[in-house]
Write a protein that holds these residues in place. Structure first.
Motif, PDB file in Angstrom:
ATOM      1  N   LYS A 262       0.840  -1.197   0.000  1.00 14.72           N
ATOM      2  CA  LYS A 262       0.000   0.000   0.000  1.00 14.72           C
ATOM      3  C   LYS A 262       0.878   1.251   0.000  1.00 14.72           C
ATOM      4  N   SER A 263       0.512   2.182  -0.847  1.00  8.73           N
ATOM      5  CA  SER A 263       1.261   3.421  -0.966  1.00  8.73           C
ATOM      6  C   SER A 263       0.491   4.536  -0.243  1.00  8.73           C
ATOM      7  N   ILE A 264       1.167   5.241   0.657  1.00  7.64           N
ATOM      8  CA  ILE A 264       0.469   6.253   1.453  1.00  7.64           C
ATOM      9  C   ILE A 264       1.057   7.657   1.264  1.00  7.64           C
ATOM     10  N   ASN A 265       0.181   8.640   1.399  1.00  3.72           N
ATOM     11  CA  ASN A 265       0.584  10.043   1.372  1.00  3.72           C
ATOM     12  C   ASN A 265       0.503  10.584   2.794  1.00  3.72           C
TER      13      ASN A 265
ATOM     14  N   GLY B 285      -7.685  15.267  -1.285  1.00  2.00           N
ATOM     15  CA  GLY B 285      -8.461  14.199  -0.654  1.00  2.00           C
ATOM     16  C   GLY B 285      -7.679  12.906  -0.545  1.00  2.00           C
ATOM     17  N   ASP B 286      -6.364  12.990  -0.740  1.00  2.00           N
ATOM     18  CA  ASP B 286      -5.572  11.763  -0.819  1.00  2.00           C
ATOM     19  C   ASP B 286      -4.559  11.624   0.317  1.00  2.00           C
ATOM     20  N   ILE B 287      -4.808  12.291   1.431  1.00  2.00           N
ATOM     21  CA  ILE B 287      -3.898  12.191   2.577  1.00  2.00           C
ATOM     22  C   ILE B 287      -4.308  10.967   3.409  1.00  2.00           C
ATOM     23  N   ASP B 288      -3.327  10.119   3.734  1.00  2.00           N
ATOM     24  CA  ASP B 288      -3.618   8.895   4.494  1.00  2.00           C
ATOM     25  C   ASP B 288      -3.253   9.001   5.966  1.00  2.00           C
ATOM     26  N   LEU B 289      -2.338   9.927   6.284  1.00  2.00           N
ATOM     27  CA  LEU B 289      -1.845  10.030   7.656  1.00  2.00           C
ATOM     28  C   LEU B 289      -1.326  11.444   7.885  1.00  2.00           C
TER      29      LEU B 289
ATOM     30  N   ASN C 120     -16.828  13.898  10.437  1.00  2.00           N
ATOM     31  CA  ASN C 120     -16.500  12.567   9.914  1.00  2.00           C
ATOM     32  C   ASN C 120     -15.017  12.419   9.595  1.00  2.00           C
ATOM     33  N   PHE C 121     -14.223  13.366  10.044  1.00  2.00           N
ATOM     34  CA  PHE C 121     -12.788  13.342   9.741  1.00  2.00           C
ATOM     35  C   PHE C 121     -12.186  12.045  10.265  1.00  2.00           C
ATOM     36  N   ASN C 122     -11.527  11.298   9.379  1.00  2.00           N
ATOM     37  CA  ASN C 122     -11.039   9.980   9.813  1.00  2.00           C
ATOM     38  C   ASN C 122      -9.604   9.681   9.389  1.00  2.00           C
ATOM     39  N   ILE C 123      -8.824  10.719   9.098  1.00  2.00           N
ATOM     40  CA  ILE C 123      -7.411  10.496   8.784  1.00  2.00           C
ATOM     41  C   ILE C 123      -6.659  10.359  10.112  1.00  2.00           C
ATOM     42  N   PRO C 124      -5.912   9.280  10.303  1.00  2.00           N
ATOM     43  CA  PRO C 124      -5.172   9.136  11.564  1.00  2.00           C
ATOM     44  C   PRO C 124      -4.165  10.274  11.760  1.00  2.00           C
ATOM     45  N   ILE C 125      -4.102  10.774  12.977  1.00  2.00           N
ATOM     46  CA  ILE C 125      -3.185  11.861  13.315  1.00  2.00           C
ATOM     47  C   ILE C 125      -2.246  11.397  14.420  1.00  2.00           C
ATOM     48  N   VAL C 126      -0.940  11.489  14.148  1.00  2.00           N
ATOM     49  CA  VAL C 126       0.079  11.149  15.143  1.00  2.00           C
ATOM     50  C   VAL C 126       0.750  12.446  15.582  1.00  2.00           C
ATOM     51  N   VAL C 127       0.709  12.703  16.869  1.00  2.00           N
ATOM     52  CA  VAL C 127       1.333  13.899  17.424  1.00  2.00           C
ATOM     53  C   VAL C 127       2.807  13.614  17.698  1.00  2.00           C
ATOM     54  N   LEU C 128       3.666  14.529  17.256  1.00  2.00           N
ATOM     55  CA  LEU C 128       5.105  14.426  17.499  1.00  2.00           C
ATOM     56  C   LEU C 128       5.507  15.649  18.310  1.00  2.00           C
ATOM     57  N   THR C 129       5.957  15.453  19.546  1.00  2.00           N
ATOM     58  CA  THR C 129       6.323  16.617  20.345  1.00  2.00           C
ATOM     59  C   THR C 129       7.322  16.265  21.434  1.00  2.00           C
ATOM     60  N   THR C 130       8.039  17.254  21.894  1.00  2.00           N
ATOM     61  CA  THR C 130       8.961  17.058  23.016  1.00  2.00           C
ATOM     62  C   THR C 130       8.210  17.160  24.342  1.00  2.00           C
ATOM     63  N   ASP C 131       6.985  17.656  24.295  1.00  2.00           N
ATOM     64  CA  ASP C 131       6.227  17.943  25.509  1.00  2.00           C
ATOM     65  C   ASP C 131       5.255  16.820  25.858  1.00  2.00           C
ATOM     66  N   GLU C 132       5.688  15.916  26.715  1.00  2.00           N
ATOM     67  CA  GLU C 132       4.853  14.768  27.121  1.00  2.00           C
ATOM     68  C   GLU C 132       3.559  15.210  27.790  1.00  2.00           C
TER      69      GLU C 132
ATOM     70  N   LEU D 152      -1.620   2.287  12.783  1.00  2.00           N
ATOM     71  CA  LEU D 152      -2.760   3.067  12.341  1.00  2.00           C
ATOM     72  C   LEU D 152      -3.192   2.778  10.910  1.00  2.00           C
ATOM     73  N   ILE D 153      -2.253   2.310  10.097  1.00  2.00           N
ATOM     74  CA  ILE D 153      -2.558   2.055   8.693  1.00  2.00           C
ATOM     75  C   ILE D 153      -2.113   0.649   8.343  1.00  2.00           C
ATOM     76  N   ASP D 154      -3.003  -0.098   7.729  1.00  2.00           N
ATOM     77  CA  ASP D 154      -2.635  -1.436   7.286  1.00  2.00           C
ATOM     78  C   ASP D 154      -1.756  -1.294   6.039  1.00  2.00           C
ATOM     79  N   LEU D 155      -0.477  -1.556   6.220  1.00  2.00           N
ATOM     80  CA  LEU D 155       0.459  -1.380   5.114  1.00  2.00           C
ATOM     81  C   LEU D 155       0.613  -2.624   4.269  1.00  2.00           C
ATOM     82  N   GLY D 156      -0.166  -3.662   4.603  1.00  2.00           N
ATOM     83  CA  GLY D 156      -0.089  -4.912   3.857  1.00  2.00           C
ATOM     84  C   GLY D 156      -0.413  -4.680   2.416  1.00  2.00           C
TER      85      GLY D 156
END
Length: 127
Positions: free
Chosen positions: A4-7, A51-55, A80-92, A123-127
């Motif tokens: 699977k190819s993701i954007n 409309g092609d953002i996966d993550l 209905n927003f359903n794109i997985p969001i991963v937070v990246l931060t130094t602040d726990e 979060l994304i099935d990369l299979g």
């Protein structure tokens, strides 16, 4: 096996963080395109156009619109927003707040490549 190819939309105001994360992501066959935004407001514009953002990889501390504001905005604009969001931060300390606002994952900076790939795979099935 079909890979699977993701954007991925990366939202961070720090050019060095963007570059380092991009280098990690580009090593993986699944990553098709990396779109960058320097703050939450820019990112909302990207999401309106594409409309092609996966993550989404989201920094918290940014000018104009920070990551927490972005989370609130993106879900209030589209329930209905359903794109997985991963937070990246130094602040726990913002982890709980980010998750309560709809983030799907959390990675502490500095980012370890293995942690990044594991989080994306969860979060994304990369299979």
């Amino acid at each position: 096996m079909n890979v699977k190819s993701i954007n991925i939309l990366m939202i961070d105001d720090d050019a060095i963080n963007l570059k380092l994360t991009e280098v990690m992501l580009k090593k993986h066959a699944n990553v098709n395109e990396i779109i960058k935004a320097s703050n939450g407001l820019d990112a909302l514009g990207v999401l309106d156009k594409r409309g092609d953002i996966d993550l989404i990889l989201l920094d918290i501390v940014m000018p104009v619109m920070n990551g927490l504001e972005f989370l609130s905005n993106v879900y209030s604009k589209n329930s209905n927003f359903n794109i997985p969001i991963v937070v990246l931060t130094t602040d726990e300390t913002v982890k709980k707040e980010a998750m309560s606002r709809g983030a799907n994952g959390f990675i502490a900076k500095p980012i370890a490549e293995q942690a990044l790939i594991q989080e994306i795979s969860k979060l994304i099935d990369l299979g």
